[in-house]
Design an enzyme around this catalytic site. Structure first.
Site, PDB file in Angstrom:
ATOM      1  CB  CYS A 217     105.987   1.191  52.898  1.00 13.28           C
ATOM      2  SG  CYS A 217     106.191   1.477  52.149  1.00 13.28           S
ATOM      3  CG  HIS A 218     104.438  -2.025  55.482  1.00 10.00           C
ATOM      4  ND1 HIS A 218     105.897  -1.795  54.733  1.00 10.00           N
ATOM      5  CD2 HIS A 218     104.299  -2.852  54.977  1.00 10.00           C
ATOM      6  CE1 HIS A 218     105.909  -3.385  54.016  1.00 10.00           C
ATOM      7  NE2 HIS A 218     104.828  -2.877  53.834  1.00 10.00           N
TER       8      HIS A 218
END
Lengths: 220, 453, 241
Positions: A154-155
């Site tokens: 995701c990040h």
């Protein structure tokens, strides 16, 4: 209407009634708020899970569901364990001072038995499930200096083979270690601390003799 | 501190009419000082509405409107949800208490003539609330998906099938299936938890607006506004706040004691508030031995069941008698003509339409006649205190019929029971139909100038 | 006057909806949910016998253990035949399809049986099986004629025969006659069924264990509140003449 100035009796009674009303209101609010806590069904579904690790070879990982979350069990090879001390410079919190784990897993390997790592597979950043990238280097599509661990898509947060978070990534703390214990050498129970184990001798002590008579009658 | 509070209030008041509303509806709303205990039921109805809305909202958080899950989800609430049993019993007890309170509220209006001018609209809005409440209760009763829920809904919705030509289509349309099914449950759920509560709250607001426009009636049935002091305040009026607020607080606490007694100690009330058959899940293949609606519907259910072929003959008689009476009484020749025409149409319709349909019509009419009360009552006085023996007798007969019908609605429809229900039904309607006559001829007592204690 | 009518009406129909079916007189049963030992014995009978074919699918084992004062270890060790986990619902041991084959119908869930039919019904039913060679199972029941269920506990109760008599042209039940005796005396069997019924009442509504107590506190609180509210009202209404 005889309101000459302040009527103290009235004041007192108003206060008393308002007080009773407030207490009553709080009593009424309680069950409504309490109805939001996890129900018996949720608790039953979130009950401890037993995982047989007799077939889990070194270097392999198992994922099971506990309380609707992935619980990971990684059987670390000696090579994997050897790498851990060398990670210290890359890691934000190598001694797990800020992260959530039971006291018995607050050590260098973040585990009860060195070899077995038990983690909640939820990124401490925003709750994604990190990808498992156990092999070092380019083998799993990571960069050449990757030493094996977990990578959150995701990040971009990175974690090592003890679930410890790398520096300069969004995730603030190490991955969470859930309460767990070894019921036997090959059976891990996730969700119960070793001290609370019903398999231990502790539980058996509580057995009430009379109760036992009531329950274990003959089958006719 | 005091100053800051006043300043904040002024700031708000310049932008929102707080003081105005407070004064108009509480501090300077003058209510007659002679309210008796029957006047508590309006406020209590409001209390119950709040109880039902709050407990209902929390029930929807755990309930599943799905034919396969509904029954189990209610038991889930009763067992697995913390305090769920309390919230559920609060709602089920509240439903019955709502009707007790509303019936008492209506009874109050009936005996003190609160429906009379200038309060016709207040009464009509109230009656719309009552009808909406019945729909709300009926739909809510399906949700536990017990066997009585299921068959009760089945029977009542099948009534629509009695309507000529479109009946069967209409019943199917309401159910969304050929029998009561998941689709029915789902739409009843939507109506019960969202649509009808919104309507109810809106109507209650309108009811209060209408009340505060015309002012409250009182047990003497005289208008306190016609006797004002030099300050323009009715001499028999007292400000609602604080006098009736403190009185209503007391009444509410007393009411809550009764409520708690039922909720904690006898939530089923021997099958009157929660029916035994409803602890079995809905079973499409097995009708309960007796389909009994909850007590608050039983008078109307009784009227429905009493309407058999025999009842049609009784209705012939009633129609003819009423027509003759009307023709004799009215002076206008056109009114006489209209009466004859209407009576003829009714007689023809009695011949053509099935008794089943007449049952539905009578059941509907038994509610609708209440709307006509303001115009049926011709007495010069409003309150029962100043009415003569005719009204008192008629009212007593009506109340007794109402209870007898209500009781019979819970009993098997055997021959004798049906006969008694027929008599009850006729008496029920005669209270309304004959009202223009007995209120005209009744000897009334002179009204007092001021309200009495 | 209205209140009197209501009271009379309420008293005149104490058991609405229960009178369904035949007019057999049901035996009254002494229900005492504070008798934990009785509830535990009832639980044992229920789980060892009834739960073989019937479910109590809205009830969890651990809830029962907690309410009845049985520790989780004891429940897991002694009572958990049909489930893996202590938090599971009480499902029947026998799968529904097998039961349908064996009895021609799926045995109903029993969680709420005392709420739908009443404890007296259950108590009488459990003691009213009799030999009937004409039925498929070889058994019949005067409370529930032509029931598909055989007399599971006959080794305890023994066999009894039902004697019928003519009454106004109909065949009605008169009395039981002992056929052969079982392993329990009549008294012990009756006590066992009383314990079972007691447990079934608990099973129907576990909240019953607490709601009377909480209700008492609530009402005491409200009575005090009422007194205060009454004083407040009286104080203000001094003004009104």
């Amino acid at each position: 209407m005889s309101d000459d100035g302040v009527n103290h009796t009235r004041r007192r009674l108003i206060g008393l009634t308002a007080g009773m009303g407030a207490v009553g209101g709080a009593f009424v609010a309680w069950p409504f708020l309490a109805s939001w806590v996890p129900s018996a069904r949720a608790k039953a579904a979130g009950a401890p899970v037993e995982i047989n690790i007799s077939k889990l070879e070194p270097g392999q990982m198992l994922s099971v569901e506990w309380r609707g979350q992935p619980a990971w069990i990684l059987n670390r090879t000696p090579e994997m364990l050897d790498k851990l001390p060398g990670m210290v410079d890359l890691i934000v919190d190598p001694d797990s001072l800020e992260s959530i784990q039971p006291d018995y897993a607050k050590n260098k390997t973040r585990s009860i038995k060195e070899q077995y790592l038990v983690l909640i597979g939820i990124c401490t950043h925003l709750g994604c499930v990190p990808l498992t990238k156990l092999k070092p280097g380019l083998a799993e599509g990571m960069e050449a200096d990757w030493r094996g661990g977990f990578f959150c898509p995701c990040h971009g947060s990175k974690f090592d083979l003890a679930g410890r978070v790398y520096k300069n990534v969004p995730a603030p703390t190490n991955l969470v270690v859930p309460p767990y214990h070894f019921a036997t050498d090959t059976l891990i129970v996730v969700g119960v601390d070793p001290s609370m184990s019903i398999h231990g001798a502790e539980g058996a002590k509580n057995m009430n003799k009379k109760m036992k008579e009531n329950l274990s009658g003959s089958k006719g | 501190m005091q100053k800051l509070l006043e300043q904040s209030l002024d700031w708000v008041d310049a932008r929102y009419p707080v003081k105005k509303v407070w004064d108009e509806h509480l501090a300077k709303y003058y209510a007659p000082k002679n309210f008796n205990f029957l006047y508590y039921f309006g406020s209590l109805a409001l209390v119950i509405l709040v109880i039902q809305i709050v407990s209902g909202i929390f029930l929807t958080m755990h309930y599943k409107p799905d034919a396969n899950m509904a029954f189990a989800s209610v038991e889930y609430i009763m067992r697995d949800v913390e305090w769920g049993w309390l919230i559920r019993y609060m709602h089920s007890t509240g439903a019955s208490f709502f009707f007790i309170v509303v019936y008492m509220h209506m009874y109050r209006g009936l005996i003190y003539g609160s429906y009379r001018g200038p309060r016709e609209l207040l009464w009509i809005v109230g009656m719309v609330i009552f009808v909406t409440l019945m729909a709300e209760a009926f739909m809510g009763y399906l949700l536990p998906w017990g066997n009585m829920s299921y068959w009760g809904a089945q029977v009542i919705i099948s009534l629509f099938g009695a309507i000529p030509f479109i009946g069967d289509w209409l019943a199917e349309f309401i159910r969304g299936d050929f029998v009561i099914a998941d689709a029915t449950l789902n739409r009843f759920f939507a109506l019960h938890v969202a649509a009808l509560p919104l309507v109810l709250v809106g109507l209650v607001f309108a009811h209060l607006v209408a009340l505060h426009k015309v002012g409250s009636n009182n047990p003497d049935g005289i208008e306190i506004k016609q006797n004002k002091g030099p300050d323009g305040i009715p001499v028999d009026g007292i400000p609602f706040h604080p006098y009736y607020t403190v009185k209503d607080i007391m009444a509410t606490v007393f009411f809550l004691i009764l409520f708690a007694a039922v909720m904690f100690f006898v939530p089923e009330l021997g099958g009157w508030f929660l029916e035994h058959d409803n602890f079995m899940p809905a079973n499409v293949l097995q009708t309960p031995p007796e389909i009994v609606p909850l007590w608050y519907f039983t008078p109307y259910y009784s009227i429905l069941r009493a309407t058999t072929t025999d009842m049609i003959y009784v209705l012939y008689g009633v129609t003819v008698a009423m027509a003759i009476l009307t023709v004799i009484s009215v002076k206008d020749i056109r009114a006489k003509g209209a009466t004859v025409v209407v009576a003829a149409v009714v007689l023809v319709a009695l011949n053509i339409l099935q008794p089943k349909l007449w049952g539905v019509i009578l059941m509907g009419s038994s509610l609708m006649v209440f709307f006509g009360l303001p115009w049926l009552d011709r007495s010069p006085v409003k309150s029962i205190r100043y009415r003569g023996w005719m009204f008192k007798t008629a009212l007593t007969i009506f109340i007794v019929s109402f209870f007898v019908l209500g009781f019979l609605g819970t009993q098997p429809a055997t021959g004798l029971n049906t006969r008694i229900a027929m008599v009850g039904t006729v008496l029920y309607f005669l209270f309304f139909l004959l009202m223009p006559w007995y209120t005209t001829f009744d000897k009334t007592k002179p009204l007092p100038e001021r309200v009495t204690e | 006057m209205i209140k009197k009518i209501i009271i009379v009406l309420l008293l005149s129909v104490p058991a609405l909806g229960l009178a369904a079916g035949n007019n057999l007189k049901l035996d009254s049963v002494d229900i005492d949910l504070s008798d934990k030992a009785s509830l535990q014995r009832g639980a044992r009978t229920f789980i060892n016998y009834c739960l073989s074919c019937h479910s109590a699918g809205y009830m969890r084992y651990n809830r029962m253990g907690k309410d009845l004062g049985i520790s989780d270890e004891l429940v897991s060790g002694n009572l958990l035949f049909a489930a893996d986990k202590i938090g599971d619902l009480m499902k029947a041991v026998m799968p529904a399809e097998d039961a349908k084959k064996a009895f021609g119908t799926v045995p109903p869930d029993l969680t709420l049986v005392t709420r739908s039919r009443g404890p007296e019904w259950f108590y009488t039913y459990m003691r009213s099986f009799y030999r009937d060679e004409s039925s498929a199972s070889g058994w019949n029941n005067v409370v529930f004629p032509d029931v598909a269920m055989p007399h599971v506990l006959y080794s305890w109760q023994g066999e009894q025969r039902a004697i019928f008599k003519e009454h106004e042209g109909r065949r009605v039940f008169d009395r039981f006659e002992v056929g052969s005796s079982g392993s329990m005396s009549e008294e012990v069997y009756t006590d066992t069924m009383r314990d079972l019924t007691n447990f079934m009442v608990y099973l129907g509504e576990p909240a019953k264990l607490v709601r009377y107590r909480i209700g008492t506190y609530v009402i005491i609180f409200l009575l005090i509140f009422l007194f205060v509210a009454y004083l407040l009202k009286k104080e203000f209404w001094k003004d009104v003449h």
